[in-house]
Every structure is written in structure tokens, then in C-alpha cells.
Design a protein around this motif. Structure first.
Motif, PDB file in Angstrom:
ATOM      1  N   PHE A  30       2.150  -6.990   3.866  1.00 46.19           N
ATOM      2  CA  PHE A  30       1.491  -8.516   3.979  1.00 46.19           C
ATOM      3  C   PHE A  30       2.161  -9.242   5.441  1.00 46.19           C
ATOM      4  O   PHE A  30       2.901  -8.590   5.753  1.00 46.19           O
ATOM      5  CB  PHE A  30       1.728  -9.250   2.806  1.00 46.19           C
ATOM      6  N   CYS A  31       1.448 -10.116   5.954  1.00 46.96           N
ATOM      7  CA  CYS A  31       1.812 -10.903   7.003  1.00 46.96           C
ATOM      8  C   CYS A  31       2.509 -11.949   6.625  1.00 46.96           C
ATOM      9  O   CYS A  31       2.436 -12.694   5.431  1.00 46.96           O
ATOM     10  CB  CYS A  31       0.754 -11.504   7.842  1.00 46.96           C
ATOM     11  N   ILE A  32       3.666 -12.251   7.075  1.00 45.67           N
ATOM     12  CA  ILE A  32       4.945 -13.212   6.772  1.00 45.67           C
ATOM     13  C   ILE A  32       4.102 -14.326   6.697  1.00 45.67           C
ATOM     14  O   ILE A  32       4.437 -15.452   5.733  1.00 45.67           O
ATOM     15  CB  ILE A  32       6.110 -13.296   7.780  1.00 45.67           C
ATOM     16  N   GLY A  33       3.073 -14.940   7.450  1.00 48.67           N
ATOM     17  CA  GLY A  33       2.397 -16.123   7.393  1.00 48.67           C
ATOM     18  C   GLY A  33       1.302 -16.172   5.927  1.00 48.67           C
ATOM     19  O   GLY A  33       1.010 -17.223   5.641  1.00 48.67           O
ATOM     20  N   LEU A  34       1.414 -15.055   5.444  1.00 50.33           N
ATOM     21  CA  LEU A  34       0.464 -14.938   4.150  1.00 50.33           C
ATOM     22  C   LEU A  34       1.617 -14.688   2.911  1.00 50.33           C
ATOM     23  O   LEU A  34       0.984 -14.070   1.887  1.00 50.33           O
ATOM     24  CB  LEU A  34      -0.798 -14.125   4.280  1.00 50.33           C
ATOM     25  N   ARG A  35       2.615 -15.067   2.903  1.00 54.32           N
ATOM     26  CA  ARG A  35       3.573 -14.682   2.058  1.00 54.32           C
ATOM     27  C   ARG A  35       3.443 -15.427   0.633  1.00 54.32           C
ATOM     28  O   ARG A  35       3.541 -14.711  -0.452  1.00 54.32           O
ATOM     29  CB  ARG A  35       5.047 -14.726   2.184  1.00 54.32           C
ATOM     30  N   ASN A  36       2.734 -16.481   0.739  1.00 51.62           N
ATOM     31  CA  ASN A  36       2.314 -17.130  -0.466  1.00 51.62           C
ATOM     32  C   ASN A  36       1.197 -16.439  -1.123  1.00 51.62           C
ATOM     33  O   ASN A  36       1.048 -16.351  -2.393  1.00 51.62           O
ATOM     34  CB  ASN A  36       1.918 -18.740  -0.041  1.00 51.62           C
ATOM     35  N   GLU A  37       0.168 -15.961  -0.341  1.00 52.60           N
ATOM     36  CA  GLU A  37      -0.975 -15.234  -0.768  1.00 52.60           C
ATOM     37  C   GLU A  37      -0.404 -13.884  -1.665  1.00 52.60           C
ATOM     38  O   GLU A  37      -0.892 -13.535  -2.669  1.00 52.60           O
ATOM     39  CB  GLU A  37      -1.883 -15.116   0.068  1.00 52.60           C
ATOM     40  N   ALA A  38       0.575 -13.249  -0.917  1.00 52.94           N
ATOM     41  CA  ALA A  38       1.113 -11.943  -1.592  1.00 52.94           C
ATOM     42  C   ALA A  38       1.911 -12.205  -2.806  1.00 52.94           C
ATOM     43  O   ALA A  38       1.898 -11.631  -3.669  1.00 52.94           O
ATOM     44  CB  ALA A  38       1.938 -11.591  -0.545  1.00 52.94           C
ATOM     45  N   GLY A  39       2.529 -13.364  -2.736  1.00 49.81           N
ATOM     46  CA  GLY A  39       3.301 -13.900  -3.935  1.00 49.81           C
ATOM     47  C   GLY A  39       2.342 -14.088  -4.988  1.00 49.81           C
ATOM     48  O   GLY A  39       2.878 -13.992  -6.387  1.00 49.81           O
ATOM     49  N   ILE A  40       1.162 -14.514  -4.951  1.00 56.29           N
ATOM     50  CA  ILE A  40       0.445 -14.813  -6.215  1.00 56.29           C
ATOM     51  C   ILE A  40      -0.458 -13.207  -6.441  1.00 56.29           C
ATOM     52  O   ILE A  40      -0.750 -13.057  -7.485  1.00 56.29           O
ATOM     53  CB  ILE A  40      -0.842 -15.704  -5.549  1.00 56.29           C
ATOM     54  N   LEU A  41      -0.803 -12.564  -5.570  1.00 59.50           N
ATOM     55  CA  LEU A  41      -1.400 -11.130  -5.588  1.00 59.50           C
ATOM     56  C   LEU A  41      -0.512 -10.328  -6.496  1.00 59.50           C
ATOM     57  O   LEU A  41      -1.002  -9.625  -7.420  1.00 59.50           O
ATOM     58  CB  LEU A  41      -1.842 -10.716  -4.216  1.00 59.50           C
ATOM     59  N   ILE A  42       0.747 -10.057  -6.080  1.00 54.62           N
ATOM     60  CA  ILE A  42       1.513  -9.167  -6.541  1.00 54.62           C
ATOM     61  C   ILE A  42       1.720  -9.054  -8.319  1.00 54.62           C
ATOM     62  O   ILE A  42       1.502  -8.263  -8.982  1.00 54.62           O
ATOM     63  CB  ILE A  42       2.983  -9.083  -5.846  1.00 54.62           C
ATOM     64  N   PRO A  43       2.045 -10.356  -8.946  1.00 60.00           N
ATOM     65  CA  PRO A  43       1.969 -10.483 -10.086  1.00 60.00           C
ATOM     66  C   PRO A  43       0.646 -10.190 -10.899  1.00 60.00           C
ATOM     67  O   PRO A  43       0.600  -9.654 -11.955  1.00 60.00           O
ATOM     68  CB  PRO A  43       2.398 -11.903 -10.431  1.00 60.00           C
ATOM     69  N   ILE A  44      -0.376 -10.609 -10.187  1.00 62.58           N
ATOM     70  CA  ILE A  44      -1.891 -10.056 -10.667  1.00 62.58           C
ATOM     71  C   ILE A  44      -1.848  -8.410 -10.631  1.00 62.58           C
ATOM     72  O   ILE A  44      -2.432  -7.898 -11.863  1.00 62.58           O
ATOM     73  CB  ILE A  44      -2.720 -10.638  -9.701  1.00 62.58           C
ATOM     74  N   LEU A  45      -1.409  -7.898  -9.727  1.00 57.95           N
ATOM     75  CA  LEU A  45      -1.620  -6.398  -9.610  1.00 57.95           C
ATOM     76  C   LEU A  45      -0.770  -5.951 -10.851  1.00 57.95           C
ATOM     77  O   LEU A  45      -0.930  -4.998 -11.607  1.00 57.95           O
ATOM     78  CB  LEU A  45      -1.254  -5.936  -8.373  1.00 57.95           C
ATOM     79  N   GLU A  46       0.688  -6.447 -10.999  1.00 59.72           N
ATOM     80  CA  GLU A  46       1.611  -6.213 -11.967  1.00 59.72           C
ATOM     81  C   GLU A  46       1.149  -6.117 -13.458  1.00 59.72           C
ATOM     82  O   GLU A  46       1.298  -5.529 -14.499  1.00 59.72           O
ATOM     83  CB  GLU A  46       2.802  -6.770 -11.748  1.00 59.72           C
ATOM     84  N   ASN A  47       0.564  -7.285 -13.687  1.00 62.14           N
ATOM     85  CA  ASN A  47      -0.220  -7.727 -14.847  1.00 62.14           C
ATOM     86  C   ASN A  47      -1.358  -6.681 -15.372  1.00 62.14           C
ATOM     87  O   ASN A  47      -1.555  -6.416 -16.514  1.00 62.14           O
ATOM     88  CB  ASN A  47      -0.879  -9.026 -14.976  1.00 62.14           C
ATOM     89  N   ASN A  48      -1.851  -6.116 -14.190  1.00 64.99           N
ATOM     90  CA  ASN A  48      -2.730  -4.959 -14.575  1.00 64.99           C
ATOM     91  C   ASN A  48      -2.374  -3.765 -14.669  1.00 64.99           C
ATOM     92  O   ASN A  48      -2.923  -2.747 -14.797  1.00 64.99           O
ATOM     93  CB  ASN A  48      -3.705  -4.907 -13.524  1.00 64.99           C
ATOM     94  N   GLY A  49      -0.853  -3.516 -14.622  1.00 56.47           N
ATOM     95  CA  GLY A  49       0.054  -2.248 -14.985  1.00 56.47           C
ATOM     96  C   GLY A  49       0.347  -1.502 -13.914  1.00 56.47           C
ATOM     97  O   GLY A  49       0.840  -0.459 -14.008  1.00 56.47           O
ATOM     98  N   PHE A  50       0.328  -2.023 -12.703  1.00 56.42           N
ATOM     99  CA  PHE A  50       0.565  -1.166 -11.559  1.00 56.42           C
ATOM    100  C   PHE A  50       2.031  -1.562 -10.975  1.00 56.42           C
ATOM    101  O   PHE A  50       2.421  -2.680 -11.174  1.00 56.42           O
ATOM    102  CB  PHE A  50      -0.329  -1.646 -10.393  1.00 56.42           C
ATOM    103  N   GLU A  51       2.871  -0.547 -10.591  1.00 50.20           N
ATOM    104  CA  GLU A  51       4.173  -0.827  -9.995  1.00 50.20           C
ATOM    105  C   GLU A  51       3.588  -1.198  -8.363  1.00 50.20           C
ATOM    106  O   GLU A  51       2.765  -0.523  -7.988  1.00 50.20           O
ATOM    107  CB  GLU A  51       5.021   0.311  -9.802  1.00 50.20           C
ATOM    108  N   VAL A  52       4.322  -2.117  -7.979  1.00 51.73           N
ATOM    109  CA  VAL A  52       3.976  -2.705  -6.494  1.00 51.73           C
ATOM    110  C   VAL A  52       5.060  -2.821  -5.726  1.00 51.73           C
ATOM    111  O   VAL A  52       5.911  -3.408  -5.765  1.00 51.73           O
ATOM    112  CB  VAL A  52       3.097  -4.056  -6.755  1.00 51.73           C
ATOM    113  N   VAL A  53       4.804  -1.913  -4.501  1.00 55.12           N
ATOM    114  CA  VAL A  53       5.750  -2.239  -3.527  1.00 55.12           C
ATOM    115  C   VAL A  53       5.218  -2.959  -2.392  1.00 55.12           C
ATOM    116  O   VAL A  53       4.217  -2.645  -2.109  1.00 55.12           O
ATOM    117  CB  VAL A  53       6.180  -0.745  -2.809  1.00 55.12           C
ATOM    118  N   SER A  54       5.867  -3.893  -1.859  1.00 51.95           N
ATOM    119  CA  SER A  54       5.300  -5.002  -0.708  1.00 51.95           C
ATOM    120  C   SER A  54       6.375  -4.973   0.371  1.00 51.95           C
ATOM    121  O   SER A  54       7.670  -4.882   0.247  1.00 51.95           O
ATOM    122  CB  SER A  54       5.218  -6.371  -1.443  1.00 51.95           C
TER     123      SER A  54
END
Ligand code: SF4
Length: 232
Positions: free
Chosen positions: A103-127
């Protein structure tokens, strides 16, 4: 086909695309379905390669599942999945466990919303953030006057390190969130796993770059249609 008889391929100027139908051989004279028939034939086999065959199949299934009957008009089709849902569906269908998010540092808020969504779907996420490493822009030859604000320390975007960190983490599928034009291209060059784009950065148009096209015939963005719009 020799260079003299080769015609430029211009699908975007096709007067009436037929490639999306059973009449696919009836395109214009420069239709690649005909003039690049050898490429079409050769690349068909590339879809059989390990790591590609199942991915191509599942991507097509996700595409098919993106449409469904419109509840109030069942004879017509409606779109039913967002891009985010399609990314999750594809990753699940492929059986991926570990995803990478660059992710771009300017979109860290968006990444911060995205990652828990992916985790809730069972994925391990490296960002990994674009500024990882804190490498100064001078290291790639940027001069003071070429910085966003001259006279200050500026960290370069580091898409090659982002890709290699995800490579070494063994991510099975990567997702781009707002990398800059060009930095995205470098990430794609160096990433080992297949990568999809979730958010395309557009600093002016709320990350919706197609809006420039939709507005290009309006007075506000007519400059985009000029032969030289000085966007150098
Ligand atoms: S593949 Fe042929 S028919 Fe399809 S858009 Fe290109 S030129 Fe037109």
C-alpha cells in the motif's frame, strides 16, 4: 506476417467488436483474431501452465458469478459483486492462505480498513508500506527541485523492496492499494506471486481515474482531449 504487411492493431477503434460472439472471425481487416492468429493459438497453451490454469479458470468463474438476475426483472442481468468481494472470492477459490498487501502511505487508512476484512475472511495478511526502508530520494538521483517540497528529507517510494519483502514472506497472492503510477509497474515487475489491483491512485479524482475520461468532453476537463495537453 512480414513487417511491411503488418497492420497496427487498434481494437479500441474497432467499428463493431465481434470477438465477444460466435462471429469472432468477422472482425475488421486489422482484427488480431485473424492477423495474429498464430499468437492466439500459441498463447492458448499458456493457460495450461501450472500456476496459471486453475487461476485462469477460477478468475473466469468469479467473473461469471459477478452477474445475477435482477430481482424485479429476472430476464435481465445485474452486477452483484464489488471488486473487494471478487478479490476475496478469487483468493478463497484458489485456496490461498497468505496474502500480501502493498500500500501507499497516503492510503494507509484504506489499507487499515481492508486488512481486518481480509483477516475476517480467514487470510493471513502481510502488509508493506511504500516508504519502507526510509531510503532518501537522492539515492535514485532525485534533485532538490524535483522533490514534492524541496529542501526537506523525502523518502522514495520503494516498490521493489515491497515486492521482495512479500516474495520472501511467501505471499500467495498480492493486492495493490494505491501505489503511484510507475511504482505500481515496478512492483508488478518484481513480485513473484500474481498480483491484483484493489485501489488505483488518483490524487485528484478520489482514486477513480476513469472520471477523467467521463469528464473529458466537459468544459472542466476538455484539456485532456487536446493534442498536446502539456501533461509532461
Ligand atoms: S478483436 Fe477484432 S473484433 Fe474484437 S475489438 Fe479487436 S478488432 Fe474488433
Amino acid at each position: 506476417m512480414d513487417e511491411e504487411t503488418r497492420r497496427i492493431i487498434e481494437c479500441a477503434k474497432c467499428p463493431g467488436p465481434v470477438c465477444n460472439s460466435a462471429a469472432f472471425m468477422k472482425g475488421p481487416e486489422n482484427c488480431p483474431t485473424q492477423v495474429e492468429a498464430d499468437v492466439i493459438e500459441e498463447t492458448k497453451h499458456w493457460y495450461e501452465e501450472p500456476g496459471v490454469a486453475e487461476f485462469a479458470r477460477q478468475a473466469s468463474i468469479v467473473e461469471g458469478e459477478a452477474y445475477g438476475p435482477t430481482p424485479w426483472a429476472p430476464d435481465t442481468m445485474s452486477t452483484v459483486t464489488t471488486r473487494l468481494e471478487e478479490i476475496i472470492k478469487l483468493a478463497k477459490k484458489m485456496g490461498y492462505k497468505k496474502l500480501g498487501v502493498a500500500f501507499c502511505i497516503g492510503l494507509r487508512n484504506e489499507a487499515g480498513i481492508l486488512i481486518p476484512i481480509l483477516e475476517n475472511n480467514g487470510f493471513e495478511v502481510v502488509s508493506v508500506c511504500c516508504k519502507t526502508g526510509g531510503v532518501p530520494k537522492e539515492d535514485i538521483g532525485i534533485k532538490e527541485e524535483e522533490k514534492i517540497r524541496s529542501g526537506r528529507y523525502e523518502t522514495m517510494c520503494n516498490p521493489i523492496a515491497q515486492a521482495e519483502i512479500l516474495n520472501r514472506e511467501g505471499t500467495e497472492f498480492n493486492i495493490l492499494v494505491g501505489l503511484c503510477v510507475g511504482h505500481d509497474a515496478l512492483f508488478l515487475k518484481y513480485a513473484r506471486a500474481l498480483t491484483t489491483v484493489f485501489i488505483v491512485k488518483d490524487r485528484v479524482l478520489a482514486h477513480n481515474p476513469a472520471a477523467a475520461l467521463y469528464l473529458s468532453s466537459t468544459v472542466y476537463y476538455r484539456r485532456l482531449l487536446a493534442k498536446d495537453n502539456s501533461a509532461d
